[in-house]
Write an enzyme that holds these catalytic residues in place. Structure first.
Site, PDB file in Angstrom:
ATOM      1  N   HIS A 104       0.814  -1.223   0.000  1.00 41.45           N
ATOM      2  CA  HIS A 104       0.000   0.000   0.000  1.00 41.45           C
ATOM      3  C   HIS A 104       0.849   1.276   0.000  1.00 41.45           C
ATOM      4  O   HIS A 104       0.324   2.362  -0.268  1.00 41.45           O
ATOM      5  CB  HIS A 104      -0.930   0.034   1.214  1.00 41.45           C
ATOM      6  CG  HIS A 104      -2.019  -0.986   1.190  1.00 41.45           C
ATOM      7  ND1 HIS A 104      -2.842  -1.171   0.111  1.00 41.45           N
ATOM      8  CD2 HIS A 104      -2.413  -1.889   2.128  1.00 41.45           C
ATOM      9  CE1 HIS A 104      -3.701  -2.144   0.371  1.00 41.45           C
ATOM     10  NE2 HIS A 104      -3.459  -2.597   1.589  1.00 41.45           N
ATOM     11  N   HIS A 111      -6.734  -6.797  -0.389  1.00 38.59           N
ATOM     12  CA  HIS A 111      -6.812  -5.350  -0.601  1.00 38.59           C
ATOM     13  C   HIS A 111      -6.039  -4.972  -1.867  1.00 38.59           C
ATOM     14  O   HIS A 111      -5.033  -5.588  -2.204  1.00 38.59           O
ATOM     15  CB  HIS A 111      -6.235  -4.603   0.606  1.00 38.59           C
ATOM     16  CG  HIS A 111      -6.878  -5.004   1.908  1.00 38.59           C
ATOM     17  ND1 HIS A 111      -6.289  -5.896   2.783  1.00 38.59           N
ATOM     18  CD2 HIS A 111      -8.057  -4.649   2.454  1.00 38.59           C
ATOM     19  CE1 HIS A 111      -7.085  -6.062   3.826  1.00 38.59           C
ATOM     20  NE2 HIS A 111      -8.164  -5.316   3.649  1.00 38.59           N
ATOM     21  N   ASP A 156      -5.199 -12.553   3.388  1.00 39.37           N
ATOM     22  CA  ASP A 156      -6.427 -12.006   3.939  1.00 39.37           C
ATOM     23  C   ASP A 156      -7.629 -12.216   3.023  1.00 39.37           C
ATOM     24  O   ASP A 156      -8.734 -11.757   3.320  1.00 39.37           O
ATOM     25  CB  ASP A 156      -6.268 -10.522   4.288  1.00 39.37           C
ATOM     26  CG  ASP A 156      -5.397  -9.769   3.305  1.00 39.37           C
ATOM     27  OD1 ASP A 156      -5.113 -10.308   2.222  1.00 39.37           O
ATOM     28  OD2 ASP A 156      -4.987  -8.641   3.624  1.00 39.37           O
TER      29      ASP A 156
END
Length: 366
Positions: free
Chosen positions: A139, A178, A264
């Protein structure tokens, strides 16, 4: 196959403080445990020891990345900010990213661990490598740390491969739940790096990772997102690999594949709403290894990212590493059979529709 393994005890010493999941405590939020805490990584390393698979891996000693290596990817201001917060002893890098004393040095060691994994693979010391590093990185943009990430470990390693080791084209396949927004932004205008992200649609960062984000300037066509609907299981991920990832890799023909590896997307992770089991991660690993055999001489490096289920990350990680090294332990995944019985594990029509939209982008790769 020989598989390298990067790990260091200091990775577990990065301090994300007593935030409650992702929120700082206060008079309305009781102190708790930050989502990105050491336990999932520690338990993965522990299960690897118990299973005996460590005996089948080649240890790769990490080293701190230099500031010059970071500056191939990050701005001087960003590097200075992370160091200042770490030296101060506490602070937030920007967005949901607390860090403490020593976190700067540990983040250097994480980026350097990814570099050393790539260097070992490119030197032929090992065929492939898994870097169990922390803090995560996918990120972090050039000038902002976010989503628990300080420096972009995968991007720093890719630039090292290109600028220090003479590698040309590199592909990155991110299966964290994500969106890999940081990796995307760093290489968004660069046709020498193909960035592919499979993620839960509009989870984090918000409004990031749409199909329409396909690169810009010289890099147009070299960024592909597969924003899968919540509830997608291994069937959807495998179809996305068959229709998007593998065709894109074969069209691009990289010399190295780098995988930001987050677990995740599992069916029991508290930070996502997907349904992948360890068999799903095993299948995706097998497909990537096959592509790497055809395209890169087997050269593939995985850098650890997210995954927040203390009980399940270890089984997903073990499945991936078993496939990478070709040694299968006697450790069963107690959740795998249960998840296989869940409804919706096969690909669904609305998931196929999204995958087909992303698949049309493959033709933009030149």
């Amino acid at each position: 196959m020989t598989t390298g393994f990067v790990f260091h005890e200091l990775y577990l010493w990065h301090n994300t403080w007593n935030w409650n999941q992702v929120f700082p405590p206060g008079l309305t939020i009781q102190p708790g445990t930050h989502a990105e805490n050491p336990e999932t990584k520690r338990r993965l390393r522990n299960l690897m020891e118990v299973s005996g698979i460590l005996d089948h891996l080649v240890p790769i000693k990490p080293r701190p990345a230099t500031v010059e290596e970071l500056l191939r990817v990050h701005t001087p201001g960003h590097v200075a900010k992370i160091r200042e917060i770490s030296d101060r002893g506490y602070g937030d890098a920007s967005v949901l990213t607390p860090l403490g004393a020593g976190s700067y040095e540990i983040a250097l060691l994480a980026a350097g661990g990814a570099i050393e994994a790539v260097a070992a693979v490119m030197a032929g010391t090992v065929d492939n490598a898994y870097a169990l590093v922390r803090p995560p990185g996918h990120h972090a943009t050039a000038d902002v740390g976010m989503g628990f990430c300080l420096f972009s470990n995968a991007a720093v390693a890719i630039r090292h491969a290109q600028q220090a080791l003479g590698v040309g084209r590199v592909a990155t396949v991110d299966w964290d739940v994500h969106h890999g927004n940081g990796t995307q932004s760093i290489f968004y205008d660069d046709p020498s790096v193909l960035t592919i992200s499979l993620h839960q649609d509009n989870l984090f960062p918000a409004a990031s990772g749409a199909v329409e984000e396909n690169g810009t300037g010289p890099g147009e066509g070299y960024n592909i997102n597969v924003p899968l609907p919540p509830g997608s299981g291994p069937g959807a991920y495998v179809e996305a690999f068959e229709k998007v990832v593998l065709p894109a890799l074969h069209r691009f023909r990289p010399e190295l594949i780098v995988v930001p590896s987050g677990f995740d997307g599992s069916g029991v992770d508290p930070m996502g709403r997907m349904m992948v089991n360890s068999s799903g991660y095993r299948a995706m690993t097998k497909m990537l290894l096959g592509a790497a055999k055809d395209l890169t001489g087997g050269r593939i490096v995985m850098t650890h990212e997210g995954g927040y289920s203390e009980m399940y990350v270890p089984y997903c990680g073990l499945a991936v590493i078993e496939e990478m090294c070709g040694h299968y332990t006697a450790i069963p995944d107690p959740w795998d059979r249960l998840m296989q019985q869940w409804g919706g594990m096969d690909v669904q029509p609305h998931q196929t529709a999204v995958i087909d939209r992303s698949a049309r982008l493959v033709q933009n790769i030149r």
